[in-house]
Scaffold this motif. Structure first.
Motif, PDB file in Angstrom:
ATOM      1  N   ALA A  53       0.862  -1.193   0.000  1.00 53.37           N
ATOM      2  CA  ALA A  53       0.000   0.000   0.000  1.00 53.37           C
ATOM      3  C   ALA A  53       0.892   1.234   0.000  1.00 53.37           C
ATOM      4  O   ALA A  53       1.630   1.472   0.951  1.00 53.37           O
ATOM      5  CB  ALA A  53      -0.903  -0.007   1.221  1.00 53.37           C
ATOM      6  N   SER A  55       1.280   5.296  -0.357  1.00 53.40           N
ATOM      7  CA  SER A  55       0.551   6.569  -0.269  1.00 53.40           C
ATOM      8  C   SER A  55       1.274   7.698  -0.994  1.00 53.40           C
ATOM      9  O   SER A  55       0.690   8.738  -1.238  1.00 53.40           O
ATOM     10  CB  SER A  55       0.388   6.953   1.205  1.00 53.40           C
ATOM     11  N   LEU A  81      -7.482   9.495  -2.874  1.00 51.87           N
ATOM     12  CA  LEU A  81      -8.568   9.692  -1.901  1.00 51.87           C
ATOM     13  C   LEU A  81      -9.500  10.859  -2.232  1.00 51.87           C
ATOM     14  O   LEU A  81     -10.566  10.991  -1.654  1.00 51.87           O
ATOM     15  CB  LEU A  81      -7.969   9.910  -0.503  1.00 51.87           C
ATOM     16  N   PHE A 140      -8.415  -1.734   0.375  1.00 50.21           N
ATOM     17  CA  PHE A 140      -7.207  -2.578   0.343  1.00 50.21           C
ATOM     18  C   PHE A 140      -7.625  -4.054   0.236  1.00 50.21           C
ATOM     19  O   PHE A 140      -7.100  -4.803  -0.583  1.00 50.21           O
ATOM     20  CB  PHE A 140      -6.358  -2.387   1.610  1.00 50.21           C
ATOM     21  N   THR A 154       1.846  -2.524   4.668  1.00 47.45           N
ATOM     22  CA  THR A 154       1.724  -1.069   4.803  1.00 47.45           C
ATOM     23  C   THR A 154       3.015  -0.506   5.397  1.00 47.45           C
ATOM     24  O   THR A 154       3.817  -1.230   5.985  1.00 47.45           O
ATOM     25  CB  THR A 154       0.541  -0.673   5.707  1.00 47.45           C
ATOM     26  N   GLY A 155       3.172   0.819   5.263  1.00 50.90           N
ATOM     27  CA  GLY A 155       4.403   1.473   5.708  1.00 50.90           C
ATOM     28  C   GLY A 155       4.355   1.965   7.148  1.00 50.90           C
ATOM     29  O   GLY A 155       5.155   2.839   7.500  1.00 50.90           O
ATOM     30  N   HIS A 156       3.437   1.443   7.961  1.00 48.41           N
ATOM     31  CA  HIS A 156       3.384   1.886   9.370  1.00 48.41           C
ATOM     32  C   HIS A 156       4.751   1.683  10.018  1.00 48.41           C
ATOM     33  O   HIS A 156       5.310   0.591   9.960  1.00 48.41           O
ATOM     34  CB  HIS A 156       2.332   1.095  10.146  1.00 48.41           C
TER      35      HIS A 156
HETATM   36  P1  AMP Z   1      -1.321   6.647   7.383  1.00 45.38           P
HETATM   37  O1  AMP Z   1      -2.533   5.997   7.926  1.00 45.38           O
HETATM   38  O2  AMP Z   1      -1.617   7.778   6.449  1.00 45.38           O
HETATM   39  O3  AMP Z   1      -0.277   6.937   8.404  1.00 45.38           O
HETATM   40  O4  AMP Z   1      -0.650   5.543   6.445  1.00 45.38           O
HETATM   41  C1  AMP Z   1      -0.196   4.331   6.921  1.00 45.38           C
HETATM   42  C2  AMP Z   1       0.101   3.418   5.755  1.00 45.38           C
HETATM   43  O5  AMP Z   1      -1.106   3.153   5.035  1.00 45.38           O
HETATM   44  C3  AMP Z   1       1.052   4.013   4.723  1.00 45.38           C
HETATM   45  O6  AMP Z   1       2.393   3.785   5.075  1.00 45.38           O
HETATM   46  C4  AMP Z   1       0.657   3.258   3.490  1.00 45.38           C
HETATM   47  O7  AMP Z   1       1.236   1.965   3.471  1.00 45.38           O
HETATM   48  C5  AMP Z   1      -0.844   3.101   3.644  1.00 45.38           C
HETATM   49  N1  AMP Z   1      -1.576   4.197   2.975  1.00 45.38           N
HETATM   50  C6  AMP Z   1      -2.006   5.356   3.526  1.00 45.38           C
HETATM   51  N2  AMP Z   1      -2.648   6.106   2.623  1.00 45.38           N
HETATM   52  C7  AMP Z   1      -2.645   5.420   1.445  1.00 45.38           C
HETATM   53  C8  AMP Z   1      -3.145   5.655   0.128  1.00 45.38           C
HETATM   54  N3  AMP Z   1      -3.812   6.766  -0.175  1.00 45.38           N
HETATM   55  N4  AMP Z   1      -2.948   4.709  -0.809  1.00 45.38           N
HETATM   56  C9  AMP Z   1      -2.276   3.571  -0.516  1.00 45.38           C
HETATM   57  N5  AMP Z   1      -1.775   3.300   0.709  1.00 45.38           N
HETATM   58  C10 AMP Z   1      -1.949   4.198   1.687  1.00 45.38           C
END
Ligand code: AMP
Ligand code: ZN
Length: 312
Positions: A53, A55, A81, A140, A154-156
């Motif tokens: 995933a 972002s 989004l 997802f 995911t990149g968390h």
């Molecule tokens: P966040 O919730 O924005 O901190 O994002 C956490 C993780 O969710 C990111 O590291 C991505 O792996 C994934 N992610 C967040 N937003 C998107 C997006 N618009 N499209 C794809 N993956 C996303």
């Protein structure tokens, strides 16, 4: 300051690891950490194709970059989004990264294949971030299922996990604590295994990695996140970390070792299938469909309340 690995001139100091690295050795160290997390936590194998995933932010692009360098089979998924200029830039950065490396990327525009986040925020009383999270999780899983991926990464990072843990502990959210783990096994045929290979790597480290690897990412935070409690928790944790290096890592690591197993047995209810979309649900309809239903009902009510001249 000398590099811990090669003895050359160090460019980055990691207080929580009590070490310093030169550019090349830091990149090696970062990728090894990702590999160790993947292998140690049994996230996936080199045979499985992983849906990443992405972002357009530094964490998910750094993750994708590291997984490719380590020889894992990957494809990316990006959700556009619909949050104005912020989303347009995120999509551009993600697509440019994939194009420059000839990677497979699935981009889904929520305006076309769902409901854009601003529409959800305008028609429901839920906080935008909560609605966005529900929406992302649904898409997802849907995309992973439709394209035949069993695992979604995911990149968390460590900062995300520590902030989430602090929030869950402050409110003693037992059900959330039970599910806070770098690997969430699939409990439904349309529920991809979720993995977080960066869960022990700090936001600072991913920023350094992205810089060293010349990854072009979106620097801006989502405009909806201003004032979000996650940011307050991160700020508190950063202050603790500055006074006591290693706090974030031990907070998360010790929770996973000693705390999480105690909660995990509590709520292991398997989901049923949503009667509207077939995706995993804990009631008759899934949380995404109930969100969309709410939006549709309120949109229809607003249309009906309009004077006849407004629609002509
Ligand atoms: P966040 O919730 O924005 O901190 O994002 C956490 C993780 O969710 C990111 O590291 C991505 O792996 C994934 N992610 C967040 N937003 C998107 C997006 N618009 N499209 C794809 N993956 C996303
Ligand atoms: Zn549904």
């Amino acid at each position: 300051m000398k590099c811990k690995r090669c003895g050359g001139k160090a460019e980055v100091k990691l207080r929580q690891h009590n070490s310093a690295f030169c550019r090349a050795c830091f990149v090696y160290f970062f990728q090894r950490q990702v590999q160790r997390a993947v292998e140690h936590e049994h996230m996936f194998t080199t045979e499985e194709e992983v849906l990443v995933a992405v972002s357009g932010g530094k964490d998910s692009l750094a993750l994708w970059d590291a997984l490719i360098a380590l020889g894992y089979r990957t494809a990316g998924v990006h959700l556009a989004l619909g949050i104005g200029a912020y989303s347009r830039t995120s999509t551009e950065k993600t697509e440019a990264f994939a194009r420059s490396r000839d990677l497979r990327l699935i981009t889904v525009h929520l305006d076309d294949e769902g409901v854009a986040i601003p529409t959800i925020a305008a028609f429901t009383r839920r906080p935008a971030c909560a609605a966005c999270g529900t929406s992302k999780r649904h898409h997802f899983d849907r995309i992973a299922f439709e394209h035949g991926f069993a695992v979604l990464a995911t990149g968390h990072n460590l900062d995300d996990e520590a902030a989430r843990l602090l929030g869950n502990v402050l409110r003693w959210q037992v059900a959330h604590l039970a599910k806070q783990h770098p690997v969430l096994a699939s409990t439904h045929e349309r529920f991809a295994r979720k993995v977080k290979p960066l869960f022990r790597i700090s936001e600072y480290e991913t920023a350094v990695y992205a810089f060293f690897r010349r990854i072009d990412y979106i620097v801006d935070e989502c405009p909806n996140s201003a004032g979000a409690s996650q940011l307050i928790y991160k700020d508190v944790l950063n202050r603790l970390e500055a006074a006591m290096p290693g706090t974030k890592l031990s907070f998360v690591q010790e929770f996973l070792r000693s705390g999480q197993p105690a909660f995990a047995g509590e709520t292991n209810r398997a989901p049923q299938s949503c009667e509207r979309c077939g995706m995993p649900a804990f009631g008759a309809v899934c949380s995404y469909c109930s969100l969309v239903r709410e939006v549709e009902t309120k949109q229809a009510r607003r249309m009906a309340a309009r004077p006849a001249s407004a629609s002509s």
